[in-house]
Design an enzyme around this catalytic site. Structure first.
Site, short mmCIF file in Angstrom:
data_model
loop_
_atom_site.label_atom_id
_atom_site.label_comp_id
_atom_site.label_asym_id
_atom_site.label_seq_id
_atom_site.Cartn_x
_atom_site.Cartn_y
_atom_site.Cartn_z
N GLU A 103 -5.22 -8.44 -0.65
CA GLU A 103 -6.02 -8.13 0.57
C GLU A 103 -7.45 -7.90 0.13
O GLU A 103 -7.71 -7.02 -0.71
CB GLU A 103 -5.49 -6.90 1.30
CG GLU A 103 -4.21 -7.16 2.07
CD GLU A 103 -3.74 -5.97 2.89
OE1 GLU A 103 -4.58 -5.21 3.41
OE2 GLU A 103 -2.50 -5.81 3.00
N GLU A 144 0.85 -1.21 0.00
CA GLU A 144 0.00 0.00 0.00
C GLU A 144 0.88 1.25 0.00
O GLU A 144 0.79 2.11 0.88
CB GLU A 144 -0.97 0.00 1.18
CG GLU A 144 -2.00 -1.11 1.06
CD GLU A 144 -3.23 -0.96 1.97
OE1 GLU A 144 -3.25 -0.11 2.86
OE2 GLU A 144 -4.19 -1.74 1.76
O1 AHR Z 1 -5.46 -5.93 6.76
C1 AHR Z 1 -5.33 -4.79 7.53
C2 AHR Z 1 -4.61 -3.65 6.82
O2 AHR Z 1 -5.38 -3.22 5.74
C3 AHR Z 1 -3.28 -3.99 6.19
O3 AHR Z 1 -2.24 -3.94 7.10
C4 AHR Z 1 -3.13 -2.91 5.17
O4 AHR Z 1 -2.32 -3.31 4.10
C5 AHR Z 1 -4.56 -2.60 4.76
O5 AHR Z 1 -4.81 -1.25 4.75
#
Ligand code: AHR
Length: 514
Positions: free
Chosen positions: A317, A194
């Site tokens: 994610e 991210e």
């Molecule tokens: O999964 C929780 C968080 O969400 C992770 O650390 C991040 O990459 C995303 O914003």
């Protein structure tokens, strides 16, 4: 005489209309599509809350039964899911992780503040060796996320050398001294996470240049070269994929993308995990269509910039994200898991299967106790969540060959101003040679009947499992009888028609026979 004739005519008309409106699922078994990579069923474990510590890692001295520190019960439950791959150590945590702090005798490892997640002490008990032991115990592949945010190209390059170097070098010898003679198998390595946000608040052009610079120094033996992953966009933003695929060439195999689903559709307030109205049931499930359209958009961007389809998309994610559980540390991202989450997961799977030509990995967030978890633990107890069961139902799709599946006359499910197709389906030829079909009925109140055809033919029978419950927010809680567990499901053809009966708010996965 007049009345019965009219009644007969009316019922015939109704029967014809019903016939015309048959909802059909047509599978083309002779038009195989891409393989559904098993890593689409990948998991994500971050140093966050009790996701790793307590939830999975209890340490070798714990009274909770464990193998070299990893909980036996949790590992056994995850093995049932055939977890193909685990991403670690974050997430946002990855960009504050310094790998040297997680090697050597555990008692001597530095204790730090986990400033991203809850401000708690991070004692580095789980480091590189422990992580690889976990993936070995699971029989999974390793996906390591490197630190670009607070690290350096040198630190990143040396971590790779520590993990993969074969011959004599100070770092390879240190790995041996720490108990691992042979190199670790690093299947995937991400350069930052991210980077548009917690990983450094960069602009895509800046990150693309950083990636080009850092990736130049990421070297491994050729037979242990991981696939290198660039951090891509979020939600519906595909700018990152465009910029990266235009400007990066070296050590660049895939782009990751993230998209979470919030009932309110916005970051704050998100909405509760349980005790919600039907409007929030449909608001969650209908948002999966945005993931579908983002993937279509991303594929178009990549088809333009990478027509040879060299680059893969990793949706590393995804999942539900609710307001934190009352009374919990908000930085621990603890939430309940209900039937709604199971359907959300299954809808994601159907979308990922449809994009299997580019999507070669996805990672649900996260594995244990965090966000849309498979397992919830408390001390020595655990419970399998509805999401766990959705993953379990879909295991036959790992490495299966996707098949076109079309729903004809799919009803519209509508609550207030929100609508979505009532049914979603996927089909594939499993590695065992069987034809598998998965169907989700998103309608919270109405069952559905679906006529199944393979080509022009009706199969003889189907056999598999059904997941549903009485309430939209049915859940499995520690110390209580589970409310969401799969049950056996079968159906036979009658007069040359095979009908799948799907209760309201259900998932069915079956093997087709005959
Ligand atoms: O999964 C929780 C968080 O969400 C992770 O650390 C991040 O990459 C995303 O914003």
């Amino acid at each position: 005489m007049k009345k019965p004739l009219l009644a007969l005519a009316a019922s015939l008309a109704w029967a014809c209309a019903a016939q015309a409106a048959d909802i059909k699922l047509v599978v083309n078994a002779d038009q195989p599509g891409p393989v559904i990579h098993r890593n689409i069923y990948g998991q994500f474990a971050e140093h966050l809350g009790t996701g790793i510590y307590e939830g999975m890692w209890v340490g070798p001295e714990s009274k909770i039964p464990n193998v070299r520190g990893w909980r036996k019960d949790v590992v056994a439950a995850l093995k049932e899911l055939k977890v193909p791959l685990v991403r670690w150590p974050g997430g946002c945590f990855a960009d504050e992780y310094h790998w040297r702090e997680g090697i050597g005798p555990r008692k001597q490892r530095p204790v730090k503040v986990n400033t991203t997640w809850g401000g708690v002490a991070e004692n580095n008990a789980v480091g590189t060796h422990e992580f690889f032991d976990l993936v070995d115990q699971l029989g999974a592949e390793a996906y390591v996320n490197g630190n670009m945010g607070t690290g350096s190209p040198q630190e990143m390059a040396e971590w790779l050398e520590y993990m993969t170097a074969e011959g004599h070098s100070t770092l390879a010898d240190l790995r041996r001294k720490n108990g691992h003679d042979k190199p670790f198998k690093v299947s995937y390595f991400a350069v930052g996470n991210e980077t548009w946000g917690c990983g450094g608040n960069m602009r895509p052009e800046y990150y693309a240049d950083m990636y080009r610079h850092w990736a130049t120094f990421l070297k491994t033996p050729e037979n242990n070269r991981p696939k290198f992953v660039a951090s891509g966009g979020n939600d519906q933003d595909t700018t990152w994929e465009d910029v990266l695929s235009k400007s990066v060439r070296f050590n660049f195999d895939a782009i990751s993308h993230h998209a979470y689903t919030f009932p309110s559709g916005q970051w704050e307030p998100k909405g509760p995990a349980a005790g919600f109205p039907e409007a929030e049931w449909i608001s969650m499930l209908s948002q999966v269509s945005k993931i579908d359209s983002t993937l279509t958009k991303t594929a178009a961007v990549l088809d333009r910039n990478d027509p040879k389809k060299r680059l893969e998309i990793y949706f590393d994610e995804w999942g539900s994200w609710y307001d934190p559980e009352p009374g919990s540390n908000p930085g621990f991202l603890v939430q309940r898991n209900t039937l709604r989450d199971a359907l959300l997961a299954a809808l994601h799977f159907n979308v990922f299967h449809a994009h299997a030509d580019r999507v070669k990995m996805t990672n649900v967030a996260q594995m244990v106790n965090v966000l849309q978890a498979m397992i919830l633990t408390s001390r020595d107890k655990l419970v399998l969540t509805p999401t766990y069961h959705a993953f379990a139902l879909y295991t036959p799709f790992q490495d299966a060959t996707s098949l076109p599946a079309t729903i004809e006359n799919n009803p519209v499910y509508k609550v207030g101003a929100t609508e979505m197709p009532e049914l979603s389906a996927t089909a594939a030829r499993g590695r065992d040679g069987k034809l598998y079909v998965g169907v989700v009925n998103s309608n919270a109140t109405q069952g559905a009947e679906l006529v199944l055809q393979v080509g022009a033919n009706a199969p003889k029978s189907v056999k598999g499992r059904l997941l549903t419950a009485t309430a939209m927010d049915a859940q499995n809680e520690l110390g209580k009888a589970p409310q969401v567990t799969p049950v056996a499901y079968e159906a036979q053809a009658v007069d040359g028609r095979l009908t799948l009966k799907l209760p309201a708010k259900s998932i069915v996965v079956v093997a087709v026979e005959g």
